[in-house]
Design a protein around this motif. Structure first.
Motif, PDB file in Angstrom:
ATOM      1  N   SER A 223       0.835  -1.202   0.000  1.00  0.00           N
ATOM      2  CA  SER A 223       0.000   0.000   0.000  1.00  0.00           C
ATOM      3  C   SER A 223       0.870   1.252   0.000  1.00  0.00           C
ATOM      4  O   SER A 223       1.830   1.360   0.774  1.00  0.00           O
ATOM      5  CB  SER A 223      -0.914   0.011   1.225  1.00  0.00           C
ATOM      6  N   THR A 224       0.541   2.187  -0.864  1.00  0.00           N
ATOM      7  CA  THR A 224       1.276   3.451  -0.908  1.00  0.00           C
ATOM      8  C   THR A 224       0.595   4.542  -0.094  1.00  0.00           C
ATOM      9  O   THR A 224       1.127   5.636   0.035  1.00  0.00           O
ATOM     10  CB  THR A 224       1.420   3.943  -2.364  1.00  0.00           C
ATOM     11  N   ARG A 225      -0.567   4.236   0.451  1.00  0.00           N
ATOM     12  CA  ARG A 225      -1.314   5.212   1.234  1.00  0.00           C
ATOM     13  C   ARG A 225      -1.994   4.520   2.415  1.00  0.00           C
ATOM     14  O   ARG A 225      -3.192   4.264   2.385  1.00  0.00           O
ATOM     15  CB  ARG A 225      -2.346   5.907   0.349  1.00  0.00           C
ATOM     16  N   PRO A 226      -1.221   4.169   3.470  1.00  0.00           N
ATOM     17  CA  PRO A 226      -1.832   3.526   4.635  1.00  0.00           C
ATOM     18  C   PRO A 226      -2.939   4.404   5.213  1.00  0.00           C
ATOM     19  O   PRO A 226      -2.825   5.626   5.245  1.00  0.00           O
ATOM     20  CB  PRO A 226      -0.660   3.388   5.614  1.00  0.00           C
ATOM     21  N   SER A 227      -4.002   3.782   5.684  1.00  0.00           N
ATOM     22  CA  SER A 227      -5.126   4.546   6.221  1.00  0.00           C
ATOM     23  C   SER A 227      -4.771   5.152   7.570  1.00  0.00           C
ATOM     24  O   SER A 227      -3.819   4.724   8.244  1.00  0.00           O
ATOM     25  CB  SER A 227      -6.345   3.637   6.369  1.00  0.00           C
ATOM     26  N   SER A 228      -5.544   6.158   7.966  1.00  0.00           N
ATOM     27  CA  SER A 228      -5.309   6.808   9.245  1.00  0.00           C
ATOM     28  C   SER A 228      -5.535   5.853  10.409  1.00  0.00           C
ATOM     29  O   SER A 228      -5.096   6.109  11.537  1.00  0.00           O
ATOM     30  CB  SER A 228      -6.216   8.030   9.385  1.00  0.00           C
ATOM     31  N   GLY A 229      -6.219   4.722  10.155  1.00  0.00           N
ATOM     32  CA  GLY A 229      -6.411   3.721  11.189  1.00  0.00           C
ATOM     33  C   GLY A 229      -5.126   3.023  11.590  1.00  0.00           C
ATOM     34  O   GLY A 229      -5.084   2.329  12.605  1.00  0.00           O
ATOM     35  N   CYS A 230      -4.063   3.202  10.801  1.00  0.00           N
ATOM     36  CA  CYS A 230      -2.760   2.611  11.133  1.00  0.00           C
ATOM     37  C   CYS A 230      -2.005   3.443  12.160  1.00  0.00           C
ATOM     38  O   CYS A 230      -0.901   3.066  12.561  1.00  0.00           O
ATOM     39  CB  CYS A 230      -1.907   2.470   9.876  1.00  0.00           C
ATOM     40  N   ALA A 231      -2.572   4.590  12.572  1.00  0.00           N
ATOM     41  CA  ALA A 231      -1.884   5.489  13.491  1.00  0.00           C
ATOM     42  C   ALA A 231      -2.609   5.556  14.829  1.00  0.00           C
ATOM     43  O   ALA A 231      -3.814   5.805  14.882  1.00  0.00           O
ATOM     44  CB  ALA A 231      -1.772   6.881  12.895  1.00  0.00           C
ATOM     45  N   GLN A 232      -1.867   5.312  15.918  1.00  0.00           N
ATOM     46  CA  GLN A 232      -2.387   5.539  17.254  1.00  0.00           C
ATOM     47  C   GLN A 232      -2.300   7.027  17.572  1.00  0.00           C
ATOM     48  O   GLN A 232      -1.270   7.657  17.300  1.00  0.00           O
ATOM     49  CB  GLN A 232      -1.582   4.775  18.299  1.00  0.00           C
ATOM     50  N   VAL A 233      -3.341   7.577  18.164  1.00  0.00           N
ATOM     51  CA  VAL A 233      -3.338   8.979  18.576  1.00  0.00           C
ATOM     52  C   VAL A 233      -3.197   9.036  20.092  1.00  0.00           C
ATOM     53  O   VAL A 233      -4.046   8.523  20.828  1.00  0.00           O
ATOM     54  CB  VAL A 233      -4.628   9.701  18.142  1.00  0.00           C
ATOM     55  N   LEU A 234      -2.102   9.634  20.563  1.00  0.00           N
ATOM     56  CA  LEU A 234      -1.832   9.764  21.987  1.00  0.00           C
ATOM     57  C   LEU A 234      -1.838  11.247  22.343  1.00  0.00           C
ATOM     58  O   LEU A 234      -1.050  12.022  21.783  1.00  0.00           O
ATOM     59  CB  LEU A 234      -0.480   9.141  22.349  1.00  0.00           C
ATOM     60  N   SER A 235      -2.700  11.643  23.252  1.00  0.00           N
ATOM     61  CA  SER A 235      -2.788  13.061  23.601  1.00  0.00           C
ATOM     62  C   SER A 235      -3.163  13.230  25.056  1.00  0.00           C
ATOM     63  O   SER A 235      -3.806  12.369  25.654  1.00  0.00           O
ATOM     64  CB  SER A 235      -3.803  13.776  22.711  1.00  0.00           C
ATOM     65  N   GLN A 236      -2.755  14.362  25.614  1.00  0.00           N
ATOM     66  CA  GLN A 236      -3.096  14.748  26.969  1.00  0.00           C
ATOM     67  C   GLN A 236      -3.429  16.240  26.981  1.00  0.00           C
ATOM     68  O   GLN A 236      -2.747  17.037  26.299  1.00  0.00           O
ATOM     69  CB  GLN A 236      -1.923  14.513  27.922  1.00  0.00           C
ATOM     70  N   PRO A 237      -4.437  16.674  27.714  1.00  0.00           N
ATOM     71  CA  PRO A 237      -4.773  18.100  27.772  1.00  0.00           C
ATOM     72  C   PRO A 237      -3.595  18.936  28.263  1.00  0.00           C
ATOM     73  O   PRO A 237      -2.945  18.600  29.254  1.00  0.00           O
ATOM     74  CB  PRO A 237      -5.940  18.139  28.783  1.00  0.00           C
ATOM     75  N   GLY A 238      -3.309  20.009  27.549  1.00  0.00           N
ATOM     76  CA  GLY A 238      -2.222  20.906  27.927  1.00  0.00           C
ATOM     77  C   GLY A 238      -0.850  20.467  27.482  1.00  0.00           C
ATOM     78  O   GLY A 238       0.121  21.216  27.637  1.00  0.00           O
ATOM     79  N   HIS A 239      -0.750  19.260  26.936  1.00  0.00           N
ATOM     80  CA  HIS A 239       0.558  18.745  26.517  1.00  0.00           C
ATOM     81  C   HIS A 239       0.734  19.008  25.017  1.00  0.00           C
ATOM     82  O   HIS A 239       0.631  18.101  24.180  1.00  0.00           O
ATOM     83  CB  HIS A 239       0.655  17.250  26.811  1.00  0.00           C
ATOM     84  N   SER A 240       0.981  20.261  24.677  1.00  0.00           N
ATOM     85  CA  SER A 240       1.166  20.647  23.278  1.00  0.00           C
ATOM     86  C   SER A 240       1.842  22.014  23.212  1.00  0.00           C
ATOM     87  O   SER A 240       1.734  22.805  24.160  1.00  0.00           O
ATOM     88  CB  SER A 240      -0.187  20.695  22.557  1.00  0.00           C
ATOM     89  N   PRO A 241       2.558  22.294  22.119  1.00  0.00           N
ATOM     90  CA  PRO A 241       2.886  21.360  21.037  1.00  0.00           C
ATOM     91  C   PRO A 241       3.946  20.358  21.477  1.00  0.00           C
ATOM     92  O   PRO A 241       4.823  20.694  22.263  1.00  0.00           O
ATOM     93  CB  PRO A 241       3.422  22.285  19.936  1.00  0.00           C
ATOM     94  N   VAL A 242       3.851  19.136  20.972  1.00  0.00           N
ATOM     95  CA  VAL A 242       4.857  18.125  21.285  1.00  0.00           C
ATOM     96  C   VAL A 242       6.049  18.347  20.357  1.00  0.00           C
ATOM     97  O   VAL A 242       5.907  18.297  19.137  1.00  0.00           O
ATOM     98  CB  VAL A 242       4.291  16.702  21.116  1.00  0.00           C
ATOM     99  N   THR A 243       7.208  18.611  20.922  1.00  0.00           N
ATOM    100  CA  THR A 243       8.383  18.947  20.108  1.00  0.00           C
ATOM    101  C   THR A 243       9.546  17.981  20.283  1.00  0.00           C
ATOM    102  O   THR A 243      10.498  18.027  19.514  1.00  0.00           O
ATOM    103  CB  THR A 243       8.863  20.369  20.426  1.00  0.00           C
ATOM    104  N   SER A 244       9.491  17.130  21.301  1.00  0.00           N
ATOM    105  CA  SER A 244      10.603  16.203  21.518  1.00  0.00           C
ATOM    106  C   SER A 244      10.059  14.863  21.993  1.00  0.00           C
ATOM    107  O   SER A 244       9.136  14.814  22.817  1.00  0.00           O
ATOM    108  CB  SER A 244      11.585  16.761  22.546  1.00  0.00           C
ATOM    109  N   ILE A 245      10.614  13.770  21.467  1.00  0.00           N
ATOM    110  CA  ILE A 245      10.214  12.421  21.848  1.00  0.00           C
ATOM    111  C   ILE A 245      11.454  11.542  21.954  1.00  0.00           C
ATOM    112  O   ILE A 245      12.480  11.817  21.331  1.00  0.00           O
ATOM    113  CB  ILE A 245       9.230  11.792  20.830  1.00  0.00           C
ATOM    114  N   SER A 246      11.346  10.481  22.764  1.00  0.00           N
ATOM    115  CA  SER A 246      12.461   9.545  22.881  1.00  0.00           C
ATOM    116  C   SER A 246      11.932   8.198  23.353  1.00  0.00           C
ATOM    117  O   SER A 246      11.220   8.118  24.363  1.00  0.00           O
ATOM    118  CB  SER A 246      13.513  10.070  23.866  1.00  0.00           C
TER     119      SER A 246
END
Length: 353
Positions: A58-81
């Protein structure tokens, strides 16, 4: 800049485009360790973790392939490890004083919050999984130990922690401070759970291990001035090469932004020896540097340039069984432009008087 999609190369015949309505203002991406199909993306209002089968056509995976992780006030997310095992993912925002430790599989998180310093601007998990470096927008950074999740505060004198990197065994942290031309080191040893584990040559003090003040070099094209403020650091997984991105002055032709390369050794003592430079084509400045985690013949440095090009610079070690460049019909990679290291400094060692 809002970015909703980007391409991910999984094979010679397929280049998927990952697109999601929440994928805006992408600030960082990182592959999950020990996994070829999970990619974490730091976005404006959330974290996305894409799960794409490397064998998929597939050249265009659906958005269902992505987990959405969010928390109120935790934005913008700029660093991950990611943790070295890939079981946990930590995220940070300069607007949130708490960094989040995510259990991605359970889609749950635990906030780690401390007062002082503002939000968190840079994260780096040590290769042995024992510590996490978390810098802030102010002249303060913290080092968290991951057994009891306690932390140590480290105030900087002149500015914020600009960059940091860990030795392969996690025993040593190198870091730089905004506006300074030196590299500092903190040394860590094993200690019982909950007991602060940082030790150094002085009482609760970081050691200066390299001074990269401006130095003039003679070249066939004229004199150039190299040194000054350090933008970022990268240490290869063998512990034998350290790359240091020097900011330079984009308005001055004789003060280019270059990558200084050091030979390093961590055992039995720590040694740091300048060995050369890496430069791009005319008008190109390095923006990002990172060593490949798995390169059998030595160290492989990947550089993203201001022109949009990406290059791979190999460093072949004498201890490896490589006789020639470009073995097996593979295209030869560009060799680093190494020059004699005539810094006015000697080999650093912890045993030196």
């Amino acid at each position: 800049m809002a970015v909703k999609s980007f391409r991910m190369k999984l094979g010679a015949a397929t280049t998927p485009t990952l697109k999601h309505r929440l994928q805006k203002s992408v600030a960082a991406v990182q592959w999950k360790p020990l996994c070829a199909s999970a990619l974490a993306v730091a976005c404006q209002n959330c974290l996305l973790v894409w799960h794409v089968d490397p064998c998929s056509l597939s050249t265009r995976p659906s958005s269902g392939c992505a987990q959405v992780l969010s928390q109120p006030g935790h934005s913008p997310v700029t660093s991950i490890s990611w943790s070295p095992s890939g079981s946990l993912l930590v995220s940070a925002s300069p607007m949130d004083t708490a960094m989040m430790v995510w259990d991605v599989a359970a889609e749950s998180c635990v906030p780690l919050q401390r007062v002082g310093g503002g939000g968190v601007t840079f994260l780096s998990w040590s290769p042995d999984g024992s510590h996490v470096l978390a810098s802030t927008p102010s002249a303060l950074f913290r080092v968290w130990e991951t057994r009891m999740w306690t932390c140590e505060r480290w105030p900087c004198v002149k500015g914020r922690c600009q960059s940091g990197c860990w030795s392969p065994d996690g025993s040593r942290l190198l870091f730089t401070v905004q506006g300074e031309a030196v590299i500092y080191a903190l040394t860590f040893t094993d200690s019982p759970a909950g007991v602060p584990s940082c030790t150094s040559k002085g009482p609760q003090a970081a050691s200066v291990v390299a001074d990269l003040s401006e130095t003039t070099f003679n070249t066939p094209d004229g004199d150039i001035i190299v040194g000054g403020e350090i933008q970022s650091l990268a240490w290869d997984s063998t512990g034998e090469r350290l790359a240091v991105l020097l900011k330079g002055d984009p308005q001055a032709a004789d003060r280019p932004a270059v990558i200084a390369v050091f030979k390093t050794r961590t055992n039995p003592v720590f040694e740091l020896l300048p060995c050369g430079f890496v430069q791009g084509e005319a008008g190109a400045e390095a923006r990002l540097i990172q060593f490949s985690p798995n390169f059998q013949h030595g160290a492989l440095l990947t550089v993203c340039w201001s022109t949009g090009r990406i290059s791979h610079v190999p460093f072949y070690f004498l201890s490896t069984v490589v006789a020639h460049f470009g073995l097996g019909g593979s295209p030869s990679l560009p060799r680093p432009q190494e020059r004699p290291a005539d810094f006015n400094q000697s080999l650093f060692t912890e045993l030196a008087s």
